[in-house]
Design a protein around this motif. Sequence first.
Motif, PDB file in Angstrom:
ATOM      1  N   THR A 127      11.906  44.308  15.404  1.00 42.30           N
ATOM      2  CA  THR A 127      11.813  42.883  15.076  1.00 42.30           C
ATOM      3  C   THR A 127      13.206  42.295  14.907  1.00 42.30           C
ATOM      4  O   THR A 127      13.491  41.200  15.371  1.00 42.30           O
ATOM      5  CB  THR A 127      10.991  42.693  13.788  1.00 42.30           C
ATOM      6  N   PHE A 128      14.083  43.040  14.241  1.00 42.90           N
ATOM      7  CA  PHE A 128      15.447  42.554  14.031  1.00 42.90           C
ATOM      8  C   PHE A 128      16.136  42.288  15.362  1.00 42.90           C
ATOM      9  O   PHE A 128      16.719  41.228  15.569  1.00 42.90           O
ATOM     10  CB  PHE A 128      16.258  43.558  13.201  1.00 42.90           C
ATOM     11  N   TYR A 129      16.078  43.235  16.281  1.00 43.43           N
ATOM     12  CA  TYR A 129      16.732  43.085  17.587  1.00 43.43           C
ATOM     13  C   TYR A 129      16.220  41.844  18.311  1.00 43.43           C
ATOM     14  O   TYR A 129      16.994  41.077  18.867  1.00 43.43           O
ATOM     15  CB  TYR A 129      16.504  44.325  18.444  1.00 43.43           C
ATOM     16  N   SER A 130      14.930  41.665  18.300  1.00 44.33           N
ATOM     17  CA  SER A 130      14.359  40.570  19.081  1.00 44.33           C
ATOM     18  C   SER A 130      14.517  39.200  18.421  1.00 44.33           C
ATOM     19  O   SER A 130      14.384  38.187  19.099  1.00 44.33           O
ATOM     20  CB  SER A 130      12.883  40.844  19.381  1.00 44.33           C
ATOM     21  N   THR A 131      14.822  39.151  17.121  1.00 41.03           N
ATOM     22  CA  THR A 131      14.890  37.843  16.456  1.00 41.03           C
ATOM     23  C   THR A 131      16.266  37.474  15.915  1.00 41.03           C
ATOM     24  O   THR A 131      16.463  36.318  15.542  1.00 41.03           O
ATOM     25  CB  THR A 131      13.898  37.773  15.275  1.00 41.03           C
ATOM     26  N   TYR A 132      17.219  38.403  15.845  1.00 38.54           N
ATOM     27  CA  TYR A 132      18.503  38.090  15.208  1.00 38.54           C
ATOM     28  C   TYR A 132      19.293  37.080  16.026  1.00 38.54           C
ATOM     29  O   TYR A 132      19.495  37.251  17.223  1.00 38.54           O
ATOM     30  CB  TYR A 132      19.343  39.352  15.000  1.00 38.54           C
ATOM     31  N   ASP A 133      19.734  36.038  15.355  1.00 38.96           N
ATOM     32  CA  ASP A 133      20.561  35.010  15.970  1.00 38.96           C
ATOM     33  C   ASP A 133      21.537  34.521  14.902  1.00 38.96           C
ATOM     34  O   ASP A 133      21.138  33.819  13.966  1.00 38.96           O
ATOM     35  CB  ASP A 133      19.680  33.866  16.473  1.00 38.96           C
ATOM     36  N   ALA A 134      22.807  34.888  15.039  1.00 38.02           N
ATOM     37  CA  ALA A 134      23.814  34.534  14.030  1.00 38.02           C
ATOM     38  C   ALA A 134      23.918  33.014  13.869  1.00 38.02           C
ATOM     39  O   ALA A 134      24.025  32.511  12.750  1.00 38.02           O
ATOM     40  CB  ALA A 134      25.168  35.129  14.396  1.00 38.02           C
ATOM     41  N   ARG A 135      23.881  32.289  14.971  1.00 40.86           N
ATOM     42  CA  ARG A 135      23.999  30.831  14.893  1.00 40.86           C
ATOM     43  C   ARG A 135      22.837  30.238  14.104  1.00 40.86           C
ATOM     44  O   ARG A 135      23.043  29.404  13.228  1.00 40.86           O
ATOM     45  CB  ARG A 135      24.031  30.228  16.298  1.00 40.86           C
ATOM     46  N   GLU A 136      21.634  30.685  14.377  1.00 42.14           N
ATOM     47  CA  GLU A 136      20.470  30.176  13.656  1.00 42.14           C
ATOM     48  C   GLU A 136      20.560  30.506  12.163  1.00 42.14           C
ATOM     49  O   GLU A 136      20.218  29.697  11.313  1.00 42.14           O
ATOM     50  CB  GLU A 136      19.185  30.759  14.236  1.00 42.14           C
ATOM     51  N   LEU A 137      21.030  31.693  11.856  1.00 47.51           N
ATOM     52  CA  LEU A 137      21.183  32.102  10.462  1.00 47.51           C
ATOM     53  C   LEU A 137      22.164  31.189   9.734  1.00 47.51           C
ATOM     54  O   LEU A 137      21.888  30.725   8.624  1.00 47.51           O
ATOM     55  CB  LEU A 137      21.667  33.553  10.411  1.00 47.51           C
ATOM     56  N   VAL A 138      23.285  30.906  10.361  1.00 41.89           N
ATOM     57  CA  VAL A 138      24.298  30.030   9.752  1.00 41.89           C
ATOM     58  C   VAL A 138      23.753  28.619   9.584  1.00 41.89           C
ATOM     59  O   VAL A 138      23.922  27.992   8.532  1.00 41.89           O
ATOM     60  CB  VAL A 138      25.587  30.022  10.603  1.00 41.89           C
ATOM     61  N   GLU A 139      23.086  28.120  10.600  1.00 36.72           N
ATOM     62  CA  GLU A 139      22.570  26.756  10.539  1.00 36.72           C
ATOM     63  C   GLU A 139      21.408  26.624   9.560  1.00 36.72           C
ATOM     64  O   GLU A 139      21.319  25.650   8.824  1.00 36.72           O
ATOM     65  CB  GLU A 139      22.168  26.280  11.934  1.00 36.72           C
ATOM     66  N   SER A 140      20.516  27.597   9.513  1.00 37.88           N
ATOM     67  CA  SER A 140      19.363  27.498   8.611  1.00 37.88           C
ATOM     68  C   SER A 140      19.774  27.651   7.152  1.00 37.88           C
ATOM     69  O   SER A 140      19.153  27.072   6.265  1.00 37.88           O
ATOM     70  CB  SER A 140      18.291  28.530   8.963  1.00 37.88           C
ATOM     71  N   ARG A 141      20.838  28.400   6.887  1.00 36.10           N
ATOM     72  CA  ARG A 141      21.325  28.574   5.509  1.00 36.10           C
ATOM     73  C   ARG A 141      22.386  27.531   5.153  1.00 36.10           C
ATOM     74  O   ARG A 141      22.943  27.560   4.083  1.00 36.10           O
ATOM     75  CB  ARG A 141      21.903  29.979   5.304  1.00 36.10           C
ATOM     76  N   LYS A 142      22.704  26.672   6.132  1.00 34.79           N
ATOM     77  CA  LYS A 142      23.634  25.548   5.954  1.00 34.79           C
ATOM     78  C   LYS A 142      25.020  25.991   5.465  1.00 34.79           C
ATOM     79  O   LYS A 142      25.591  25.401   4.556  1.00 34.79           O
ATOM     80  CB  LYS A 142      23.036  24.505   5.016  1.00 34.79           C
ATOM     81  N   THR A 198      16.529  52.643  16.020  1.00 33.13           N
ATOM     82  CA  THR A 198      17.797  52.659  15.296  1.00 33.13           C
ATOM     83  C   THR A 198      18.770  51.790  16.067  1.00 33.13           C
ATOM     84  O   THR A 198      18.725  51.733  17.302  1.00 33.13           O
ATOM     85  CB  THR A 198      18.365  54.082  15.162  1.00 33.13           C
ATOM     86  N   GLY A 199      19.629  51.114  15.322  1.00 33.73           N
ATOM     87  CA  GLY A 199      20.544  50.218  15.991  1.00 33.73           C
ATOM     88  C   GLY A 199      21.825  50.016  15.235  1.00 33.73           C
ATOM     89  O   GLY A 199      21.999  50.478  14.103  1.00 33.73           O
ATOM     90  N   ARG A 200      22.713  49.320  15.893  1.00 31.94           N
ATOM     91  CA  ARG A 200      24.011  48.989  15.315  1.00 31.94           C
ATOM     92  C   ARG A 200      24.345  47.559  15.729  1.00 31.94           C
ATOM     93  O   ARG A 200      24.337  47.234  16.921  1.00 31.94           O
ATOM     94  CB  ARG A 200      25.069  49.951  15.832  1.00 31.94           C
ATOM     95  N   LEU A 201      24.640  46.743  14.725  1.00 31.36           N
ATOM     96  CA  LEU A 201      25.067  45.369  14.945  1.00 31.36           C
ATOM     97  C   LEU A 201      26.563  45.318  14.704  1.00 31.36           C
ATOM     98  O   LEU A 201      27.036  45.821  13.684  1.00 31.36           O
ATOM     99  CB  LEU A 201      24.365  44.424  13.962  1.00 31.36           C
ATOM    100  N   GLU A 202      27.302  44.747  15.640  1.00 36.03           N
ATOM    101  CA  GLU A 202      28.737  44.559  15.477  1.00 36.03           C
ATOM    102  C   GLU A 202      29.044  43.082  15.628  1.00 36.03           C
ATOM    103  O   GLU A 202      28.601  42.448  16.585  1.00 36.03           O
ATOM    104  CB  GLU A 202      29.514  45.359  16.516  1.00 36.03           C
ATOM    105  N   VAL A 203      29.781  42.550  14.671  1.00 37.94           N
ATOM    106  CA  VAL A 203      30.171  41.138  14.700  1.00 37.94           C
ATOM    107  C   VAL A 203      31.685  41.080  14.588  1.00 37.94           C
ATOM    108  O   VAL A 203      32.274  41.688  13.699  1.00 37.94           O
ATOM    109  CB  VAL A 203      29.514  40.344  13.550  1.00 37.94           C
ATOM    110  N   ASP A 204      32.305  40.334  15.501  1.00 38.95           N
ATOM    111  CA  ASP A 204      33.760  40.224  15.547  1.00 38.95           C
ATOM    112  C   ASP A 204      34.127  38.741  15.604  1.00 38.95           C
ATOM    113  O   ASP A 204      33.599  38.004  16.440  1.00 38.95           O
ATOM    114  CB  ASP A 204      34.276  40.952  16.788  1.00 38.95           C
ATOM    115  N   ALA A 205      34.995  38.310  14.707  1.00 36.09           N
ATOM    116  CA  ALA A 205      35.440  36.913  14.682  1.00 36.09           C
ATOM    117  C   ALA A 205      36.919  36.855  15.033  1.00 36.09           C
ATOM    118  O   ALA A 205      37.706  37.689  14.591  1.00 36.09           O
ATOM    119  CB  ALA A 205      35.206  36.307  13.304  1.00 36.09           C
ATOM    120  N   ASP A 206      37.284  35.851  15.816  1.00 36.77           N
ATOM    121  CA  ASP A 206      38.676  35.686  16.215  1.00 36.77           C
ATOM    122  C   ASP A 206      38.996  34.197  16.245  1.00 36.77           C
ATOM    123  O   ASP A 206      38.365  33.442  16.996  1.00 36.77           O
ATOM    124  CB  ASP A 206      38.889  36.319  17.590  1.00 36.77           C
ATOM    125  N   VAL A 207      39.956  33.786  15.425  1.00 35.76           N
ATOM    126  CA  VAL A 207      40.397  32.394  15.444  1.00 35.76           C
ATOM    127  C   VAL A 207      41.255  32.238  16.690  1.00 35.76           C
ATOM    128  O   VAL A 207      42.277  32.914  16.837  1.00 35.76           O
ATOM    129  CB  VAL A 207      41.174  32.021  14.159  1.00 35.76           C
TER     130      VAL A 207
END
Length: 175
Positions: free
Chosen positions: A34-49, A148-157
């Motif tokens: 469920t996590f793989y099929s529904t995870y969306d970082a943008r939606e998470l940021v926008e829904s949590r404002k 089993t999975g691995r989520l990697e998030v990388d931010a770069d200004v």
Amino acid sequence: MFFDAVTVRVVFVALLAFLIDGGTTVFAQVKSSTFYSTYDARELVESRKYQGVDFTYGEMGDEFEVSSEPKGMSLSEVPGGRSERTKFISYGCRIQTTGDDAFNVADFLDWLAQETIKQIEGGKGVVGRQRHKRGRRFYIEYAQNGFTGRLEVDADVTGKDQMSLDVEIIESGGK
């Protein structure tokens, strides 16, 4: 007697149609958690404002599946057969770099990691190892629904008021 035979045939045809059309999900193999099929970082940021970041700037993404099963065989036919899926999304964001509530990459990634963990655990998943490189990236390993999975998030200004946020999820599972 005639009506019994007709009734049996009608019920059989209706059941067959149901299994072919609407009931196939009963026999379909689940391909991801469920996590793989529904995870969306943008939606998470926008829904949590979350303040200071704007995702309307752009998005690019790709998803592909790699399977270790022999050609012509499904996972259910291969003993120990495993499948691996990868989803990669890169977001272009505008960030607010001035003022009292100026965007801070380290704080944002810490927040996003915690919200992601809540989403995994809220979906009956288990968080394994995790690591944060403050202000740059984090990864979280998880297990959910037999995957089993691995989520990697990388931010770069990337500019004065721009940031790229790369999200990659690699998940494997099988019967």
